[in-house]
Design a protein around this motif. Structure first.
Motif, PDB file in Angstrom:
ATOM      1  N   ILE A 132       0.967  -1.187  -0.034  1.00  0.00           N
ATOM      2  CA  ILE A 132      -0.030   0.004  -0.029  1.00  0.00           C
ATOM      3  C   ILE A 132       0.948   1.352   0.116  1.00  0.00           C
ATOM      4  CG2 ILE A 132      -1.854   1.240   1.386  1.00  0.00           C
ATOM      5  CD1 ILE A 132      -2.874  -1.428   2.335  1.00  0.00           C
ATOM      6  N   ALA A 133       1.976   1.277   0.943  1.00  0.00           N
ATOM      7  CA  ALA A 133       2.941   2.488   0.748  1.00  0.00           C
ATOM      8  C   ALA A 133       3.315   2.755  -0.393  1.00  0.00           C
ATOM      9  CB  ALA A 133       3.936   2.093   1.998  1.00  0.00           C
ATOM     10  N   ALA A 134       3.789   1.624  -1.126  1.00  0.00           N
ATOM     11  CA  ALA A 134       4.507   1.678  -2.405  1.00  0.00           C
ATOM     12  C   ALA A 134       3.575   2.216  -3.343  1.00  0.00           C
ATOM     13  CB  ALA A 134       5.084   0.099  -2.915  1.00  0.00           C
ATOM     14  N   SER A 135       2.398   1.816  -3.643  1.00  0.00           N
ATOM     15  CA  SER A 135       1.466   2.379  -4.488  1.00  0.00           C
ATOM     16  C   SER A 135       1.032   3.822  -4.072  1.00  0.00           C
ATOM     17  CB  SER A 135       0.462   1.606  -4.496  1.00  0.00           C
ATOM     18  OG  SER A 135      -0.357   1.582  -3.429  1.00  0.00           O
ATOM     19  N   ALA A 136       1.096   4.161  -2.880  1.00  0.00           N
ATOM     20  CA  ALA A 136       0.679   5.666  -2.495  1.00  0.00           C
ATOM     21  C   ALA A 136       1.887   6.713  -2.200  1.00  0.00           C
ATOM     22  CB  ALA A 136       0.090   5.691  -1.066  1.00  0.00           C
ATOM     23  N   GLY A 137       3.250   6.219  -2.622  1.00  0.00           N
ATOM     24  CA  GLY A 137       4.171   6.851  -2.558  1.00  0.00           C
ATOM     25  C   GLY A 137       4.649   7.401  -1.065  1.00  0.00           C
ATOM     26  N   VAL A 138       4.213   6.548  -0.027  1.00  0.00           N
ATOM     27  CA  VAL A 138       4.765   6.716   1.152  1.00  0.00           C
ATOM     28  C   VAL A 138       5.885   6.094   1.915  1.00  0.00           C
ATOM     29  CG1 VAL A 138       3.843   6.570   3.599  1.00  0.00           C
ATOM     30  CG2 VAL A 138       2.009   6.880   1.924  1.00  0.00           C
ATOM     31  N   VAL A 139       7.101   6.733   2.193  1.00  0.00           N
ATOM     32  CA  VAL A 139       8.198   6.225   2.678  1.00  0.00           C
ATOM     33  C   VAL A 139       7.955   5.776   3.949  1.00  0.00           C
ATOM     34  CG1 VAL A 139      10.530   6.775   3.111  1.00  0.00           C
ATOM     35  CG2 VAL A 139       9.277   7.863   1.289  1.00  0.00           C
ATOM     36  N   LEU A 140       8.535   4.141   4.258  1.00  0.00           N
ATOM     37  CA  LEU A 140       8.340   3.779   5.443  1.00  0.00           C
ATOM     38  C   LEU A 140       9.541   3.597   6.291  1.00  0.00           C
ATOM     39  CD1 LEU A 140       6.163   0.454   4.571  1.00  0.00           C
ATOM     40  CD2 LEU A 140       5.548   2.524   5.236  1.00  0.00           C
ATOM     41  N   LEU A 141       9.501   4.097   7.611  1.00  0.00           N
ATOM     42  CA  LEU A 141      10.813   4.049   8.576  1.00  0.00           C
ATOM     43  C   LEU A 141      10.358   3.208   9.626  1.00  0.00           C
ATOM     44  CD1 LEU A 141      11.407   7.739   8.527  1.00  0.00           C
ATOM     45  CD2 LEU A 141      12.676   6.087   7.058  1.00  0.00           C
ATOM     46  N   ASP A 142      11.132   1.921   9.743  1.00  0.00           N
ATOM     47  CA  ASP A 142      10.755   1.111  10.898  1.00  0.00           C
ATOM     48  C   ASP A 142      11.762   1.364  11.993  1.00  0.00           C
ATOM     49  OD1 ASP A 142      13.349   0.097   9.866  1.00  0.00           O
ATOM     50  OD2 ASP A 142      12.464  -1.979   9.530  1.00  0.00           O
ATOM     51  N   ARG A 143      11.920   0.591  13.170  1.00  0.00           N
ATOM     52  CA  ARG A 143      12.854   0.904  14.094  1.00  0.00           C
ATOM     53  C   ARG A 143      14.268   0.891  13.618  1.00  0.00           C
ATOM     54  NH1 ARG A 143      10.950  -2.707  17.256  1.00  0.00           N
ATOM     55  NH2 ARG A 143      12.608  -4.293  16.803  1.00  0.00           N
ATOM     56  N   GLY A 144      14.666   0.002  12.713  1.00  0.00           N
ATOM     57  CA  GLY A 144      16.062   0.111  12.412  1.00  0.00           C
ATOM     58  C   GLY A 144      16.351   1.327  11.677  1.00  0.00           C
ATOM     59  N   ALA A 145      15.512   1.768  10.854  1.00  0.00           N
ATOM     60  CA  ALA A 145      15.809   2.872  10.127  1.00  0.00           C
ATOM     61  C   ALA A 145      15.571   4.369  10.695  1.00  0.00           C
ATOM     62  CB  ALA A 145      14.737   3.191   8.782  1.00  0.00           C
ATOM     63  N   LEU A 146      14.964   4.150  11.687  1.00  0.00           N
ATOM     64  CA  LEU A 146      15.096   5.431  12.707  1.00  0.00           C
ATOM     65  C   LEU A 146      16.340   5.495  13.597  1.00  0.00           C
ATOM     66  CD1 LEU A 146      11.149   5.506  14.133  1.00  0.00           C
ATOM     67  CD2 LEU A 146      12.595   7.192  12.637  1.00  0.00           C
ATOM     68  N   ALA A 147      16.842   4.320  13.900  1.00  0.00           N
ATOM     69  CA  ALA A 147      18.110   4.212  14.727  1.00  0.00           C
ATOM     70  C   ALA A 147      19.229   4.519  13.851  1.00  0.00           C
ATOM     71  CB  ALA A 147      18.253   2.615  15.203  1.00  0.00           C
ATOM     72  N   HIS A 148      19.199   4.278  12.450  1.00  0.00           N
ATOM     73  CA  HIS A 148      20.430   4.610  11.834  1.00  0.00           C
ATOM     74  C   HIS A 148      19.829   6.417  11.400  1.00  0.00           C
ATOM     75  CE1 HIS A 148      22.488   1.425  10.583  1.00  0.00           C
ATOM     76  NE2 HIS A 148      21.436   0.436  10.471  1.00  0.00           N
ATOM     77  N   TRP A 149      18.860   6.717  11.349  1.00  0.00           N
ATOM     78  CA  TRP A 149      18.682   8.029  11.363  1.00  0.00           C
ATOM     79  C   TRP A 149      19.321   8.778  12.415  1.00  0.00           C
ATOM     80  CZ3 TRP A 149      13.479  10.812  10.598  1.00  0.00           C
ATOM     81  CH2 TRP A 149      13.427  12.320  10.387  1.00  0.00           C
ATOM     82  N   GLU A 150      19.083   8.301  13.754  1.00  0.00           N
ATOM     83  CA  GLU A 150      19.778   8.807  14.656  1.00  0.00           C
ATOM     84  C   GLU A 150      21.338   9.049  14.868  1.00  0.00           C
ATOM     85  OE1 GLU A 150      19.752   8.480  19.731  1.00  0.00           O
ATOM     86  OE2 GLU A 150      18.032   7.583  18.442  1.00  0.00           O
ATOM     87  N   CYS A 151      21.638   7.605  14.970  1.00  0.00           N
ATOM     88  CA  CYS A 151      23.017   7.439  15.090  1.00  0.00           C
ATOM     89  C   CYS A 151      24.001   7.951  13.780  1.00  0.00           C
ATOM     90  CB  CYS A 151      23.244   5.852  15.404  1.00  0.00           C
ATOM     91  SG  CYS A 151      22.374   5.427  16.833  1.00  0.00           S
ATOM     92  N   ASP A 152      23.707   7.402  12.842  1.00  0.00           N
ATOM     93  CA  ASP A 152      24.550   7.491  11.498  1.00  0.00           C
ATOM     94  C   ASP A 152      24.266   8.950  10.685  1.00  0.00           C
ATOM     95  OD1 ASP A 152      25.691   5.234  11.937  1.00  0.00           O
ATOM     96  OD2 ASP A 152      24.516   3.884  10.708  1.00  0.00           O
ATOM     97  N   LYS A 153      23.308   9.454  11.274  1.00  0.00           N
ATOM     98  CA  LYS A 153      22.741  10.768  10.519  1.00  0.00           C
ATOM     99  C   LYS A 153      22.391  10.552   9.084  1.00  0.00           C
ATOM    100  CE  LYS A 153      25.094  13.942  13.708  1.00  0.00           C
ATOM    101  NZ  LYS A 153      26.015  14.946  13.964  1.00  0.00           N
ATOM    102  N   GLU A 154      21.740   9.531   8.796  1.00  0.00           N
ATOM    103  CA  GLU A 154      21.026   9.159   7.597  1.00  0.00           C
ATOM    104  C   GLU A 154      19.932   9.589   7.377  1.00  0.00           C
ATOM    105  OE1 GLU A 154      21.274   4.756   7.054  1.00  0.00           O
ATOM    106  OE2 GLU A 154      23.527   4.558   7.230  1.00  0.00           O
ATOM    107  N   THR A 155      19.950  10.758   7.074  1.00  0.00           N
ATOM    108  CA  THR A 155      18.426  11.559   6.820  1.00  0.00           C
ATOM    109  C   THR A 155      17.811  10.828   5.698  1.00  0.00           C
ATOM    110  OG1 THR A 155      19.417  13.491   7.479  1.00  0.00           O
ATOM    111  CG2 THR A 155      17.541  13.897   6.451  1.00  0.00           C
TER     112      THR A 155
END
Length: 212
Positions: free
Chosen positions: A183-206
């Motif tokens: 559903i997310a792919a068809s609607a153009g919604v980017v999904l961020l799970d717990r792992g992606a959020l952790a990398h965003w915080e620690c590795d500054k992977e915006t």
């Protein structure tokens, strides 16, 4: 901070050793051909081989500063994921809002989602002036985010005629169900799970959709 990896140093050592062995071999070949070779000339061969190896390494093996970003270690990522596990919707939204502000987004604000007690939306302006929407949704239990959660978000977005810009769904869950991902792919919604959020915080992977 950029750094030269141990593997790059190992490549240098192998390269130096190989070229120096080649230089020594050349010296013995010339000796066998009865061409006078002094010990001083052998030192010159070895030194020249070492300099050549260093030049080759600097040009090809050593990573450049703009190619290597030191990632967060496993301990930092585990701690970040553990903190996310304990966050309720309001705290998760505050955390993601802090990340947005840290990474240069403007006019960051949190908006309570009336129809979903487990969700808080974040509105923020990207560098190009477009509005980004991040729905922050905490979960209970170990299961993935269900398709209905993403479907409800997409429905709310479709009702907002003034929406323009990227939309993301961030969650404390470890993954999304196959239906949610579809559903997310068809609607153009980017999904961020717990792992992606952790990398965003620690590795500054915006997330790329926020970094315009």
């Amino acid at each position: 901070m950029a750094r030269t990896t141990m593997r790059a140093y190992f490549n240098l050592a192998i390269l130096v050793a190989g070229l120096e062995l080649l230089a020594i071999g050349v010296w013995f070949v010339l000796e066998g051909a009865r061409i006078d070779q002094s010990d001083t000339m052998m030192v010159g061969y070895i030194t020249g081989a070492a300099l050549l190896a260093s030049a080759i390494w600097l040009g090809g093996y050593r990573p450049r500063h703009d190619e290597f970003v030191e990632p967060a270690d496993d301990t930092a990522l585990r701690e970040a994921k553990a903190r996310l596990d304990r966050m309720d919707p309001a705290r998760l939204a505050e955390h993601v809002a802090d990340l947005c502000e840290r990474d240069g987004l403007a006019d960051v604000e949190t908006v309570r989602v009336v129809e979903d007690a487990y969700a808080v939306d974040i509105h923020a302006k990207r560098g190009d002036g477009s509005l980004a929407v991040v729905r922050c949704r905490s979960t209970e239990g170990p299961g993935p985010v269900a398709g209905g959660v993403v479907e409800d978000f997409v429905t709310a977005l479709d009702a907002d005629l003034d929406r323009a810009g990227p939309v993301l769904l961030a969650t404390t869950a470890g993954c999304f169900s196959a239906k949610a991902a579809a559903i997310a792919a068809s609607a153009g919604v980017v999904l961020l799970d717990r792992g992606a959020l952790a990398h965003w915080e620690c590795d500054k992977e915006t997330p790329a959709s926020l970094a315009a």
